[in-house]
Motif scaffolding. Structure first.
Motif, PDB file in Angstrom:
ATOM      1  N   GLU A   1       6.658 -10.741 -12.509  1.00 57.64           N
ATOM      2  CA  GLU A   1       5.923  -9.897 -11.572  1.00 57.64           C
ATOM      3  C   GLU A   1       6.875  -9.297 -10.529  1.00 57.64           C
ATOM      4  N   ILE A   2       7.824 -10.102 -10.059  1.00 64.09           N
ATOM      5  CA  ILE A   2       8.824  -9.591  -9.121  1.00 64.09           C
ATOM      6  C   ILE A   2       9.633  -8.484  -9.782  1.00 64.09           C
ATOM      7  N   LYS A   3      10.038  -8.716 -11.023  1.00 61.36           N
ATOM      8  CA  LYS A   3      10.818  -7.717 -11.756  1.00 61.36           C
ATOM      9  C   LYS A   3      10.016  -6.428 -11.925  1.00 61.36           C
ATOM     10  N   GLU A   4       8.738  -6.561 -12.245  1.00 64.94           N
ATOM     11  CA  GLU A   4       7.877  -5.385 -12.433  1.00 64.94           C
ATOM     12  C   GLU A   4       7.782  -4.565 -11.144  1.00 64.94           C
ATOM     13  N   TRP A   5       7.533  -5.237 -10.013  1.00 59.74           N
ATOM     14  CA  TRP A   5       7.389  -4.534  -8.741  1.00 59.74           C
ATOM     15  C   TRP A   5       8.727  -4.007  -8.242  1.00 59.74           C
ATOM     16  N   TYR A   6       9.818  -4.668  -8.590  1.00 60.72           N
ATOM     17  CA  TYR A   6      11.142  -4.204  -8.161  1.00 60.72           C
ATOM     18  C   TYR A   6      11.576  -2.966  -8.940  1.00 60.72           C
ATOM     19  N   VAL A   7      11.225  -2.893 -10.205  1.00 62.71           N
ATOM     20  CA  VAL A   7      11.659  -1.789 -11.064  1.00 62.71           C
ATOM     21  C   VAL A   7      10.864  -0.509 -10.795  1.00 62.71           C
TER      22      VAL A   7
ATOM     23  N   PHE B   1      12.513   2.344  -8.914  1.00 60.79           N
ATOM     24  CA  PHE B   1      13.579   2.991  -9.683  1.00 60.79           C
ATOM     25  C   PHE B   1      13.006   3.956 -10.714  1.00 60.79           C
ATOM     26  N   GLU B   2      11.839   3.623 -11.261  1.00 61.40           N
ATOM     27  CA  GLU B   2      11.192   4.518 -12.223  1.00 61.40           C
ATOM     28  C   GLU B   2      10.707   5.792 -11.549  1.00 61.40           C
ATOM     29  N   LYS B   3      10.371   5.686 -10.243  1.00 62.36           N
ATOM     30  CA  LYS B   3       9.864   6.836  -9.485  1.00 62.36           C
ATOM     31  C   LYS B   3      10.849   7.228  -8.382  1.00 62.36           C
ATOM     32  N   PHE B   4      12.159   7.136  -8.672  1.00 62.90           N
ATOM     33  CA  PHE B   4      13.156   7.260  -7.609  1.00 62.90           C
ATOM     34  C   PHE B   4      13.258   8.644  -6.990  1.00 62.90           C
TER      35      PHE B   4
ATOM     36  N   SER C   1       2.616   4.103  -2.368  1.00 67.50           N
ATOM     37  CA  SER C   1       3.154   2.826  -2.850  1.00 67.50           C
ATOM     38  C   SER C   1       2.490   1.680  -2.097  1.00 67.50           C
ATOM     39  N   ARG C   2       2.121   0.661  -2.839  1.00 65.21           N
ATOM     40  CA  ARG C   2       1.507  -0.520  -2.234  1.00 65.21           C
ATOM     41  C   ARG C   2       2.516  -1.318  -1.430  1.00 65.21           C
ATOM     42  N   ARG C   3       1.989  -2.170  -0.552  1.00 68.00           N
ATOM     43  CA  ARG C   3       2.860  -3.061   0.225  1.00 68.00           C
ATOM     44  C   ARG C   3       3.694  -3.938  -0.703  1.00 68.00           C
ATOM     45  N   LYS C   4       3.070  -4.446  -1.746  1.00 64.13           N
ATOM     46  CA  LYS C   4       3.774  -5.355  -2.662  1.00 64.13           C
ATOM     47  C   LYS C   4       4.987  -4.660  -3.286  1.00 64.13           C
ATOM     48  N   GLU C   5       4.820  -3.429  -3.723  1.00 62.01           N
ATOM     49  CA  GLU C   5       5.933  -2.674  -4.311  1.00 62.01           C
ATOM     50  C   GLU C   5       7.042  -2.455  -3.285  1.00 62.01           C
ATOM     51  N   PHE C   6       6.671  -2.022  -2.090  1.00 63.05           N
ATOM     52  CA  PHE C   6       7.650  -1.737  -1.049  1.00 63.05           C
ATOM     53  C   PHE C   6       8.412  -3.002  -0.636  1.00 63.05           C
ATOM     54  N   TRP C   7       7.679  -4.061  -0.283  1.00 66.66           N
ATOM     55  CA  TRP C   7       8.336  -5.255   0.243  1.00 66.66           C
ATOM     56  C   TRP C   7       9.118  -6.002  -0.826  1.00 66.66           C
TER      57      TRP C   7
ATOM     58  N   PRO D   1      16.228   5.809  -3.997  1.00 68.37           N
ATOM     59  CA  PRO D   1      14.997   5.058  -4.271  1.00 68.37           C
ATOM     60  C   PRO D   1      14.405   4.399  -3.030  1.00 68.37           C
ATOM     61  N   SER D   2      15.244   3.952  -2.098  1.00 69.27           N
ATOM     62  CA  SER D   2      14.751   3.333  -0.861  1.00 69.27           C
ATOM     63  C   SER D   2      14.025   4.345   0.014  1.00 69.27           C
ATOM     64  N   ILE D   3      14.592   5.525   0.132  1.00 66.88           N
ATOM     65  CA  ILE D   3      13.937   6.573   0.922  1.00 66.88           C
ATOM     66  C   ILE D   3      12.614   6.953   0.271  1.00 66.88           C
TER      67      ILE D   3
END
Length: 121
Positions: A5-11, A14-17, A24-30, A67-69
């Motif tokens: 799940e961490i890998k999914e939210w972390y990637v 990058f897919e939408k860089f 974006s949800r909080r979970k994806e961002f954090w 991707p961070s921006i």
């Protein structure tokens, strides 16, 4: 949260860089922010041991800059704010505190001008 799940939210960022629209949800961002923080700390420790003086960590930071921006802008959109609020980060301390406050807020319920609620998708 398990590793997959961490890998999914972390990637996801990058897919939408290069996607600065949408939300974006909080979970994806954090997940993205905290995993990158951990990687950066680990790289700095390893470079201190090896003696590279931050070269790899700097390259990593440059690689995740766009991707961070993008995920930051989409997170602001999720709270109903324009991505221009990201410029608050240039104001020392106060800007960072305000941005963190915005980032921890819950999503605007339902759709907003930036798209549908990502929790409902």
């Amino acid at each position: 949260m398990d590793f997959n799940e961490i890998k999914e939210w972390y990637v996801k960022p990058f897919e939408k860089f290069i996607e600065f629209s949408g939300r974006s949800r909080r979970k994806e961002f954090w997940t993205f922010v905290l995993v990158n923080l951990g990687i950066t700390i680990l790289l700095n420790v390893l470079e201190g041991i090896i003696g590279l003086f931050g070269i790899i960590a700097t390259l990593f930071s440059l690689a995740i800059l766009i991707p961070s921006i993008a995920v930051g802008v989409r997170r602001l959109h999720d709270t109903g704010r324009t991505g221009w609020w990201l410029l608050l980060g240039f104001i020392p301390l106060i800007g960072l505190i305000v941005l963190i406050y915005f980032y921890v807020q819950d999503s605007e319920p339902g759709s907003n001008q930036y798209g549908p609620n990502p929790k409902a998708i």
